[in-house]
Design an enzyme around this catalytic site. Structure first.
Site, PDB file in Angstrom:
ATOM      1  N   GLU A 161      -2.157  53.337  22.620  1.00 14.04           N
ATOM      2  CA  GLU A 161      -2.775  52.038  22.341  1.00 14.04           C
ATOM      3  C   GLU A 161      -3.424  52.003  20.969  1.00 14.04           C
ATOM      4  O   GLU A 161      -3.298  51.009  20.234  1.00 14.04           O
ATOM      5  CB  GLU A 161      -3.790  51.711  23.439  1.00 14.04           C
ATOM      6  CG  GLU A 161      -3.142  51.388  24.775  1.00 14.04           C
ATOM      7  CD  GLU A 161      -4.136  51.179  25.901  1.00 14.04           C
ATOM      8  OE1 GLU A 161      -3.685  50.874  27.024  1.00 14.04           O
ATOM      9  OE2 GLU A 161      -5.354  51.330  25.664  1.00 14.04           O
ATOM     10  N   HIS A 194      -3.392  43.707  28.392  1.00 20.27           N
ATOM     11  CA  HIS A 194      -3.841  44.265  29.668  1.00 20.27           C
ATOM     12  C   HIS A 194      -3.626  43.304  30.841  1.00 20.27           C
ATOM     13  O   HIS A 194      -3.883  43.676  31.991  1.00 20.27           O
ATOM     14  CB  HIS A 194      -5.319  44.657  29.585  1.00 20.27           C
ATOM     15  CG  HIS A 194      -5.550  45.915  28.791  1.00 20.27           C
ATOM     16  ND1 HIS A 194      -5.494  45.940  27.420  1.00 20.27           N
ATOM     17  CD2 HIS A 194      -5.829  47.188  29.179  1.00 20.27           C
ATOM     18  CE1 HIS A 194      -5.729  47.172  26.995  1.00 20.27           C
ATOM     19  NE2 HIS A 194      -5.920  47.941  28.031  1.00 20.27           N
TER      20      HIS A 194
END
Length: 303
Positions: A161, A194
């Protein structure tokens, strides 16, 4: 004749300004498009495998490790394609990615210290409960690295990420946005990414409304963390700074305020005081402790 020349000059000036505006707009649009594409590519890489198994199943984790690793490999080349020459003139591709030696140790230590200060309350709870003692047990670390879920949460997720959403995206955003604006725009994509957890939560048995509420909460705090992470990246000029903070935060998890009530009254007071103290100190220390000169960061020193 002079009037004709003046009109021609004004026309040329206006045309040049308009051309520059169009080119700048196109460059900005392409940079934003590249970031959006990287976001979708990262999330899509998690779902290229058709399976009914849960996200925590070893088979699912291994497959996702592979697909995310492919995105990590391709992302820098994709970023480089959209970087303008003037951006690369400020710093080569390695500097843009935050891969450099000067200030490396300082960036790592500062990032961990700042994040630990922010988590002063939860760390106090660990100290009072004695759970901190597991960290000095060698078998804890041995067993952790044998647990694929632990490796995913504490290592692979932060690494991938931060690499994609910070190292590869921030240089693109800085081509058309001011640093402080980029700090808050980039993390929105990180937070949106997310939302894919909705599918995992529904697969686990949650209804759509509950899954949406949980994912919205995740979007909020991941976006806030993303802004902090992006700030560390730009201020220190190091990829390792947001990576260390991300690993630490993933290990600590979101503070469980409900557990405070199980401690004796004096300990509850100390814990709540340290929650406030930690946040206050973090706010005061964030700017001076991330002074770009400490890390010899001349790429984004103007922040």
């Amino acid at each position: 004749m002079e009037d004709t020349g003046f009109v021609a000059y004004r026309f040329y000036t206006c045309f040049s300004a308009l051309s520059k505006l169009i080119l700048d707009y196109n460059a900005c649009a392409s940079s934003i498009f590249a970031c959006v594409f990287l976001t979708f590519a990262y999330v899509a890489s998690l779902y290229v495998w058709r399976t009914q198994l849960s996200r925590d199943h070893p088979s699912t984790i291994k497959r996702r490790f592979f697909s995310v690793a492919c995105i990590m490999f391709l992302a820098p080349f994709f970023m480089l394609f959209f970087l303008k020459e003037e951006t690369l003139n400020k710093g080569d591709v390695y500097q843009q990615l935050g891969l450099r030696l000067p200030g490396l140790i300082a960036a790592s230590v500062t990032s961990l210290l700042l994040t630990a200060v922010l988590f002063l309350g939860p760390l106090t709870m660990q100290f009072l409960s004695g759970t901190w003692k597991i960290y000095i047990e060698p078998m804890y670390w041995v067993s952790s690295w044998q647990d694929l879920t632990w490796v995913r949460n504490h290592f692979m997720a932060p690494l991938s990420e931060e690499w994609v959403f910070r190292a590869c995206m921030m240089p693109l955003l800085l081509q058309c946005l001011e640093p402080f604006t980029a700090v808050f725009v980039g993390p929105l994509l990180f937070g949106i990414a997310h939302f894919h957890h909705i599918f995992e939560q529904m697969k686990a048995g949650f209804d759509l409304k509950t899954a949406l509420i949980i994912s919205t909460f995740q979007f909020a705090y991941t976006s806030l963390f993303g802004a902090y992470s992006a700030y560390l990246f730009l201020r220190t000029g190091h990829f390792v700074a947001p990576l260390a903070a991300h690993m630490f935060c993933n290990h600590m998890g979101f503070p469980n305020f409900g557990e405070i009530r199980f401690y004796p009254s004096l300990q509850r007071l100390a814990i709540m005081s340290n929650f406030v103290l930690g946040l206050t100190l973090w706010c005061f220390l964030l700017t001076p402790m991330t002074n770009p000169y400490i890390f010899d960061n001349r790429l984004h020193w103007q922040i």
